[in-house]
Design an enzyme around this catalytic site. Structure first.
Site, PDB file in Angstrom:
ATOM      1  N   SER A   1       0.834  -1.205   0.000  1.00 34.65           N
ATOM      2  CA  SER A   1       0.000   0.000   0.000  1.00 34.65           C
ATOM      3  C   SER A   1       0.864   1.249   0.000  1.00 34.65           C
ATOM      4  O   SER A   1       0.595   2.209  -0.728  1.00 34.65           O
ATOM      5  CB  SER A   1      -0.920   0.006   1.223  1.00 34.65           C
ATOM      6  OG  SER A   1      -1.770  -1.116   1.213  1.00 34.65           O
TER       7      SER A   1
ATOM      8  N   TYR B   1     -12.825  -4.538  -4.094  1.00 30.47           N
ATOM      9  CA  TYR B   1     -13.982  -3.966  -4.801  1.00 30.47           C
ATOM     10  C   TYR B   1     -15.261  -4.714  -4.441  1.00 30.47           C
ATOM     11  O   TYR B   1     -16.182  -4.136  -3.920  1.00 30.47           O
ATOM     12  CB  TYR B   1     -13.817  -3.916  -6.323  1.00 30.47           C
ATOM     13  CG  TYR B   1     -15.025  -3.256  -6.983  1.00 30.47           C
ATOM     14  CD1 TYR B   1     -15.278  -1.906  -6.781  1.00 30.47           C
ATOM     15  CD2 TYR B   1     -15.914  -3.999  -7.747  1.00 30.47           C
ATOM     16  CE1 TYR B   1     -16.397  -1.307  -7.344  1.00 30.47           C
ATOM     17  CE2 TYR B   1     -17.026  -3.410  -8.314  1.00 30.47           C
ATOM     18  CZ  TYR B   1     -17.276  -2.067  -8.110  1.00 30.47           C
ATOM     19  OH  TYR B   1     -18.377  -1.475  -8.664  1.00 30.47           O
TER      20      TYR B   1
ATOM     21  N   TYR C   1      -2.036 -10.816   2.944  1.00 26.20           N
ATOM     22  CA  TYR C   1      -2.102  -9.414   3.360  1.00 26.20           C
ATOM     23  C   TYR C   1      -3.556  -9.133   3.726  1.00 26.20           C
ATOM     24  O   TYR C   1      -4.413  -9.048   2.849  1.00 26.20           O
ATOM     25  CB  TYR C   1      -1.622  -8.533   2.207  1.00 26.20           C
ATOM     26  CG  TYR C   1      -1.492  -7.051   2.482  1.00 26.20           C
ATOM     27  CD1 TYR C   1      -1.861  -6.482   3.690  1.00 26.20           C
ATOM     28  CD2 TYR C   1      -0.983  -6.203   1.503  1.00 26.20           C
ATOM     29  CE1 TYR C   1      -1.742  -5.120   3.919  1.00 26.20           C
ATOM     30  CE2 TYR C   1      -0.849  -4.840   1.711  1.00 26.20           C
ATOM     31  CZ  TYR C   1      -1.238  -4.309   2.914  1.00 26.20           C
ATOM     32  OH  TYR C   1      -1.123  -2.955   3.134  1.00 26.20           O
TER      33      TYR C   1
ATOM     34  N   LYS D   1       0.449 -10.378   6.861  1.00 26.51           N
ATOM     35  CA  LYS D   1       0.489  -9.001   7.350  1.00 26.51           C
ATOM     36  C   LYS D   1      -0.901  -8.655   7.842  1.00 26.51           C
ATOM     37  O   LYS D   1      -1.856  -8.616   7.055  1.00 26.51           O
ATOM     38  CB  LYS D   1       0.927  -8.025   6.253  1.00 26.51           C
ATOM     39  CG  LYS D   1       0.947  -6.568   6.721  1.00 26.51           C
ATOM     40  CD  LYS D   1       1.297  -5.591   5.610  1.00 26.51           C
ATOM     41  CE  LYS D   1       1.273  -4.158   6.149  1.00 26.51           C
ATOM     42  NZ  LYS D   1       1.519  -3.156   5.089  1.00 26.51           N
TER      43      LYS D   1
END
Length: 309
Positions: free
Chosen positions: A49, A112, A138, A167
């Site tokens: 990110s 989404y 993640y 993560k």
């Protein structure tokens, strides 16, 4: 000192440095990579990110990955973010990461629209079957809209041994606690990282393995001190470093997305990088730049801001 997993400690989600045309700024990337390696971080995560992966074209993602692996040149483990909403494209980017010599990939779940649990499982399963390399999940439900539960992760890990860590970018430390208790109980080498900076010490104390914190781009010494102090059982020093790190966290509220703040903080500390952004992100206004400088000064001490790297 406790046994560590293959991936552990402080692994910054490295900013992607670009020029005014949104092309890779290799000189700036070299400066940032060298600074982080000399700061003694434990690995480098590109195209997360903080690396603006969601705004970057496939061709630029591949170029960043190739440059990162080549320039790091084995000095530290390199993780490449390869997640997309498409299973096929994620597999393609993951195969590319393997071909260029990355040490592992980090895969965020499709975003989404939410998926049924079976479809989500099959997404990760297909990637794990096609790409035989160390893979970290993640989990960032605030942005993907869908959580990876500890039970779901355990099911994946039981089926695919190349899924070696996660993560955890989650608000509730209880979620991370359950992830550790559920998965590491039977797979102790499974690495659990905090995604949010302020959960790092909690994650370590619960039996986790490290952090992938945005502030480690420009203030890696704070997260490194937390990790080293904890490993040496100097808990008072770890707590003090955690308090200093907490003073930086209001930086995340200055702009959205926060990646512009990280690049400005890098520049303010004297690391020679451009602050160009990839649209729709924009460079900070002068007022916001002043806010960044003020927060850095308060947290680090004004005399320690500029390190001239």
């Amino acid at each position: 000192m406790k046994k560590t997993t293959r991936f552990h400690g402080v692994i910054p989600p490295v900013s992607t440095i670009v020029d005014q045309n949104e092309s890779l700024d290799e000189k700036g990337m070299k400066n940032l990579i060298d600074f982080l390696i000399e700061s003694k971080v434990n690995g480098l995560f590109f195209l997360g990110s903080g690396g603006e992966f969601s705004q970057i074209s496939t061709s630029l993602r591949k170029k960043v990955a190739e440059f990162a692996v080549q320039y790091v040149n084995g000095r530290l483990p390199v993780l490449i973010g390869t997640g997309t909403p498409s299973t096929k494209e994620t597999i393609s980017l993951s195969m590319h990461a393997k071909e260029i010599g990355a040490d592992g990939i980090v895969v965020i779940n499709p975003y989404y629209w939410p998926l049924s649990e079976d479809n989500l499982f099959q997404h990760f399963a297909q990637i794990a079957e096609k790409v035989d390399m160390p893979t970290l999940l993640y989990n960032f439900p605030a942005l993907t809209g869908q959580d990876l539960s500890p039970e779901f992760v355990l099911k994946l890990v039981e089926s695919y041994p190349n899924i070696v860590g996660i993560k955890e970018t989650v608000d509730a430390v209880a979620h991370t606690r359950e992830m550790i208790l559920t998965v590491k109980a039977t797979h102790p080498d499974f690495a659990v990282f905090s995604g949010y900076d302020d959960h790092f010490l909690n994650t370590l104390s619960l039996g986790g393995d490290g952090s992938i914190p945005g502030t480690a781009n420009f203030a890696p010494e704070l997260s490194i001190n937390i990790y080293q102090s904890f490993m040496e059982k100097d808990y008072a020093r770890a707590i003090e470093s955690h308090r200093l790190l907490s003073g930086l966290l209001s930086l995340y509220q200055i702009d959205k997305p926060f990646v512009s703040v990280i690049k400005e903080a890098l520049s303010l500390r004297g690391i020679k990088v451009s602050t160009n952004m990839i649209a729709p992100a924009r460079e900070l206004s002068e007022r916001k730049k002043e806010q960044v400088e003020q927060i850095l000064g308060q947290a680090l001490g004004a005399e320690k801001i500029f390190i001239n790297y």
